[in-house]
Design a protein around this motif. Structure first.
Motif, short mmCIF file in Angstrom:
data_model
loop_
_atom_site.label_atom_id
_atom_site.label_comp_id
_atom_site.label_asym_id
_atom_site.label_seq_id
_atom_site.Cartn_x
_atom_site.Cartn_y
_atom_site.Cartn_z
N PRO A 1 59.54 49.82 33.88
CA PRO A 1 60.84 50.41 33.50
C PRO A 1 60.70 51.68 32.65
CG PRO A 1 60.83 48.07 33.01
CD PRO A 1 59.46 48.44 33.46
N TYR A 2 59.66 51.74 31.83
CA TYR A 2 59.45 52.95 31.03
C TYR A 2 59.11 54.14 31.92
CZ TYR A 2 59.74 50.73 26.47
OH TYR A 2 60.21 50.09 25.36
N GLY B 1 67.07 70.27 27.08
CA GLY B 1 65.63 70.31 26.85
C GLY B 1 65.11 69.18 25.98
N TRP B 2 65.98 68.57 25.17
CA TRP B 2 65.51 67.49 24.31
C TRP B 2 65.10 66.26 25.10
CZ3 TRP B 2 68.29 63.08 24.73
CH2 TRP B 2 69.62 63.18 25.15
N LEU B 3 65.43 66.21 26.38
CA LEU B 3 64.98 65.08 27.21
C LEU B 3 63.47 65.06 27.37
CD1 LEU B 3 67.72 64.95 29.98
CD2 LEU B 3 67.37 63.34 28.12
N LEU C 1 58.09 59.98 24.96
CA LEU C 1 58.22 58.65 24.36
C LEU C 1 58.09 57.55 25.41
CD1 LEU C 1 58.87 56.99 21.79
CD2 LEU C 1 61.26 57.10 22.53
N PHE C 2 58.77 57.72 26.54
CA PHE C 2 58.70 56.72 27.60
C PHE C 2 57.29 56.59 28.18
CE2 PHE C 2 63.44 57.52 28.50
CZ PHE C 2 63.81 56.52 27.62
N ALA D 1 54.88 53.33 27.97
CA ALA D 1 54.33 52.77 29.21
C ALA D 1 52.82 52.64 29.12
CB ALA D 1 54.73 53.64 30.40
N MET D 2 52.17 53.64 28.55
CA MET D 2 50.72 53.58 28.40
C MET D 2 50.31 52.46 27.45
SD MET D 2 49.71 57.62 28.37
CE MET D 2 48.24 57.30 27.46
N LYS D 3 51.07 52.26 26.37
CA LYS D 3 50.76 51.19 25.43
C LYS D 3 50.78 49.84 26.12
CE LYS D 3 53.74 51.94 22.10
NZ LYS D 3 54.44 51.93 20.80
#
Length: 117
Positions: free
Chosen positions: A47-48, A65-67, A73-74, A78-80
């Motif tokens: 989902p991330y 642009g702040w997206l 972050l996503f 997801a990597m974590k």
């Protein structure tokens, strides 16, 4: 100056470890009871990655642009979760080997003959 930076980083780390949901979940997975949930937690990376993909599509379509920060972050979250799966397997294997060795030591101690002095 170095002391201030060090203190700020310690307090930031404490805040993130204590209050961010992904860090709370990963800390719960690292416990003895939670190690078995490492592989299913890897599925939370999907989902991330999907959310990151949606943000990238919004950016490409002229979104704000702040997206880009949300995309980072996503992907980071997801990597974590993707890394936690194999790490939890290694930790679980290590814990089970220690428990097995402790049981063997205990059994050997129970079967030793008592020598009268």
């Amino acid at each position: 100056m170095f002391r201030l930076i060090w203190a700020l980083s310690v307090h930031t780390r404490y805040f993130l470890r204590r209050y961010m949901p992904t860090n709370i979940l990963l800390d719960a997975i690292r416990t003895r009871r939670g190690l078995r949930w490492g592989l299913p937690a890897m599925l939370l990376a999907i989902p991330y990655l999907y959310a990151a993909n949606l943000c990238v599509q919004l950016i490409a379509g002229g979104g704000p642009g702040w997206l880009h920060l949300l995309v980072l972050l996503f992907i980071y979250n997801a990597m974590k979760f993707a890394i936690m799966g194999p790490v939890s397997l290694v930790l679980l294997l290590r814990v089970r080997l220690r428990e097995h060795a402790a049981r063997r030591r205990e059994q050997r101690a129970d079967h030793r003959p008592v020598v009268a002095a």
